[in-house]
Design an enzyme around this catalytic site. Structure first.
Site, PDB file in Angstrom:
ATOM      1  N   SER A 248      24.859  50.432  46.597  1.00 61.10           N
ATOM      2  CA  SER A 248      25.671  49.248  46.340  1.00 61.10           C
ATOM      3  C   SER A 248      26.686  49.060  47.473  1.00 61.10           C
ATOM      4  O   SER A 248      26.288  48.895  48.622  1.00 61.10           O
ATOM      5  CB  SER A 248      26.333  49.375  44.962  1.00 61.10           C
ATOM      6  OG  SER A 248      26.782  48.125  44.510  1.00 61.10           O
ATOM      7  N   ASP A 474      17.687  43.269  40.026  1.00 62.64           N
ATOM      8  CA  ASP A 474      19.047  43.781  40.220  1.00 62.64           C
ATOM      9  C   ASP A 474      20.069  42.685  39.934  1.00 62.64           C
ATOM     10  O   ASP A 474      20.044  41.630  40.566  1.00 62.64           O
ATOM     11  CB  ASP A 474      19.210  44.290  41.654  1.00 62.64           C
ATOM     12  CG  ASP A 474      20.475  45.086  41.872  1.00 62.64           C
ATOM     13  OD1 ASP A 474      21.533  44.700  41.344  1.00 62.64           O
ATOM     14  OD2 ASP A 474      20.417  46.107  42.577  1.00 62.64           O
ATOM     15  N   HIS A 504      20.426  48.007  38.509  1.00 67.76           N
ATOM     16  CA  HIS A 504      21.174  48.039  39.756  1.00 67.76           C
ATOM     17  C   HIS A 504      20.884  49.357  40.465  1.00 67.76           C
ATOM     18  O   HIS A 504      21.436  50.401  40.124  1.00 67.76           O
ATOM     19  CB  HIS A 504      22.672  47.905  39.443  1.00 67.76           C
ATOM     20  CG  HIS A 504      23.544  47.822  40.649  1.00 67.76           C
ATOM     21  ND1 HIS A 504      23.256  47.018  41.732  1.00 67.76           N
ATOM     22  CD2 HIS A 504      24.723  48.435  40.942  1.00 67.76           C
ATOM     23  CE1 HIS A 504      24.213  47.145  42.633  1.00 67.76           C
ATOM     24  NE2 HIS A 504      25.114  48.000  42.184  1.00 67.76           N
TER      25      HIS A 504
END
Length: 535
Positions: A248, A474, A504
């Site tokens: 991320s 996602d 995610h």
């Protein structure tokens, strides 16, 4: 009738919009989700220079020896919990607060490490960043270590609290009691001119309070400085190249590192890739679309059961959720803790539960409890865990650090006019979340530090190959961001693997195809072919 409810602090919906841009469901810290004005009264720190020539680091930094010793329990700022025990050891890395003035003030970065179990076949250190920005790597890595068991045979697993996070000079803007009060007062996004004025005033007051408590630190917590910290860590660990696994926001950090130090990039994986090519408005809109897609996928799945509490896919499910949120705005739902499920917290609880397909069953039970029993215990639990609140009412510094890092990075400052202009676009992108997330555009409106640009420099000629992992479902970092990152890194650098699934982060789902590709790249230096698809 609507409630103002914006007194005294930035509403959670505003903070949430930045949090969803980078928080990782791969840290192993959340269960069951696992994977979520002006400032005249305060000093104005200066942002760290991004690309100017910097003085060399003194030997007191580059020659320091890390004192690895038994790890204490994570602090409340890191997420609390028990000491990790063997084989984990902790240390502190001293870094300059300002790389332009290395003889000046310093800060210590908290580190954690587990040595490779097969010392004869050891490759080196593999450094992790699990996202946020604001997530504690020191707390996250031991909790998620089982996922990396194969890698742990030949790599020392290493992580850290980035500057401004956890026990690395953690940014704290308000105390726990003030955060709690704000969470209970914030009823939802403003809908009248008076509520907008309250919102802007609260935003300004928050920025002033944060500046007064943290001072010059706010100008030095941006991603460029964090990337320089990574290179100093590499050097002190004795590694010629940085082997790195970023998730991320950690993908942005890894890409910025590759730009600054392309010749020092080792075997690198970037999972749930942040789009480096869009400004604040475009990024937040993309995330809003991503959460709506994840919600629709959830609703379609829920609708296959006859007792789905929100009906199922399409307008029926959208209307049921909007109805629930509106009811919580008018009359927050009670919980056993005595805290109420406000509209902001209800939205947060739903968004947090969309980070992983594994949490869909929990979300169904939580929505059933809220709609059929009129109680908000389960959604509140999801929201407060995502916001970093523990059972004792203590908060990680996730939200404060998230705002500080993002505002130190971004140059643009959207205004209330921007929100008005974008409202219909965001609502069209998500009839359920758009009205809430669009207010995140004002998260940095009163911040005392500006970054140099909205789009980080990530071109990294000479680096590579860097393995990029993208997931089709996602919610926080849609797949298109990984495609744009591949292009932005430059020819021959990025290798894209797409996982056709939900959640995610691709690696955290345990898909054998993804796991094998990552292991081949990190352990053998053999990445998959560009364009590989795992389904």
């Amino acid at each position: 009738m609507t409630r103002g409810g914006i007194r005294g602090a930035v509403p959670l919906a505003l903070a949430l919009a930045l949090l969803v841009g980078g928080c990782s469901g791969s840290s192993g810290t959340a269960e069951p989700w696992s994977p979520p004005g002006t400032t005249e009264a305060a000093p104005s720190p200066s942002p760290a220079p991004a690309n100017e020539e910097l003085p060399p680091l003194p030997e007191r930094f580059t020659g320091q020896t890390l004192d690895w010793s038994e790890c204490p329990a994570p602090s409340p700022l890191q997420g609390a919990g028990r000491p990790p025990g063997d084989p984990w050891r902790c240390a502190a890395l001293t870094v300059p607060l300002d790389y332009a003035e290395p003889e000046g003030e310093t800060i210590d970065l908290a580190l954690i490490r587990a040595p490779a179990t097969d010392r004869d076949e050891r490759i080196g250190s593999l450094v992790f960043n699990f996202g946020g920005p604001g997530g504690s790597g020191v707390a996250s890595l031991p909790r998620s270590a089982e996922r990396y068991a194969e890698l742990a045979e030949r790599f020392d697993l290493v992580s850290f609290d980035p500057r401004g996070v956890g026990e690395s000079a953690g940014v704290v803007c308000r105390d726990d009691e003030a955060i709690d009060a704000a969470a209970q007062d914030a009823m939802g996004p403003p809908r009248t001119p008076e509520e907008e004025r309250e919102f802007l005033a609260a935003n300004r007051d928050y920025a002033i309070a944060c500046t007064e408590r943290n001072g010059e630190l706010l100008g030095q917590v941006g991603t460029v400085n964090a990337a320089r910290d990574l290179d100093l860590l590499r050097q002190v660990l004795g590694e010629e190249r940085l082997h790195y696994f970023g998730v991320s926001y950690g993908t942005k950090l890894g890409a910025v590192y590759a730009h600054l130090f392309p010749e020092r990039v080792g075997r690198t994986v970037l999972d749930a890739v942040v789009d480096p090519t869009r400004d604040q408005v475009e990024r937040l809109l993309l995330q809003t679309e991503g959460f709506q897609l994840a919600l629709d996928n959830y609703l379609e799945d829920c609708g296959r059961a006859p007792d789905c509490p929100v009906g199922g896919a399409g307008e029926e499910g959208h209307e049921a959720l909007v109805e629930l949120f509106e009811a919580a705005r008018e009359e927050p739902l009670p919980t056993e803790s005595g805290r109420r499920l406000t509209q902001d917290l209800a939205v947060t609880g739903v968004l947090a539960s969309l980070y992983s397909r594994a949490s869909w069953g929990y979300l169904t039970d939580a929505l059933r409890e809220a709609r059929e029993e009129g109680r908000g215990d389960m959604l509140l639990r999801a929201a407060e865990q995502y916001n970093g609140r523990d059972a004792e009412g203590r908060y990680r510094n996730l939200s404060s650090a998230n705002t500080a890092v993002n505002c130190a990075d971004f140059a643009s400052r959207p205004t209330l006019e921007t929100v008005h202009e974008q409202m219909d676009t965001f609502v069209d992108a998500s009839p359920v979340f758009g009205e809430h997330l669009v207010w995140g555009l004002l998260s940095c409106a009163n911040w005392p530090v500006n970054g140099e640009r909205d789009q980080p420099r990530v071109e990294a000629e000479g680096a590579g190959p860097i393995l990029l992992l993208a997931t089709t479902g996602d919610p926080a970092t849609p797949r298109i961001g990984a495609e744009r990152m591949r292009q932005a890194l430059g020819p021959g650098v990025g290798v894209l693997l797409t996982y056709e699934g939900e959640g995610h982060g691709a690696f955290s789902g345990g898909d054998p195809c993804v796991t094998a590709a990552v292991a081949s790249h990190l352990l053998d230096g053999d990445p998959p072919g560009d364009g590989t698809v795992c389904s």
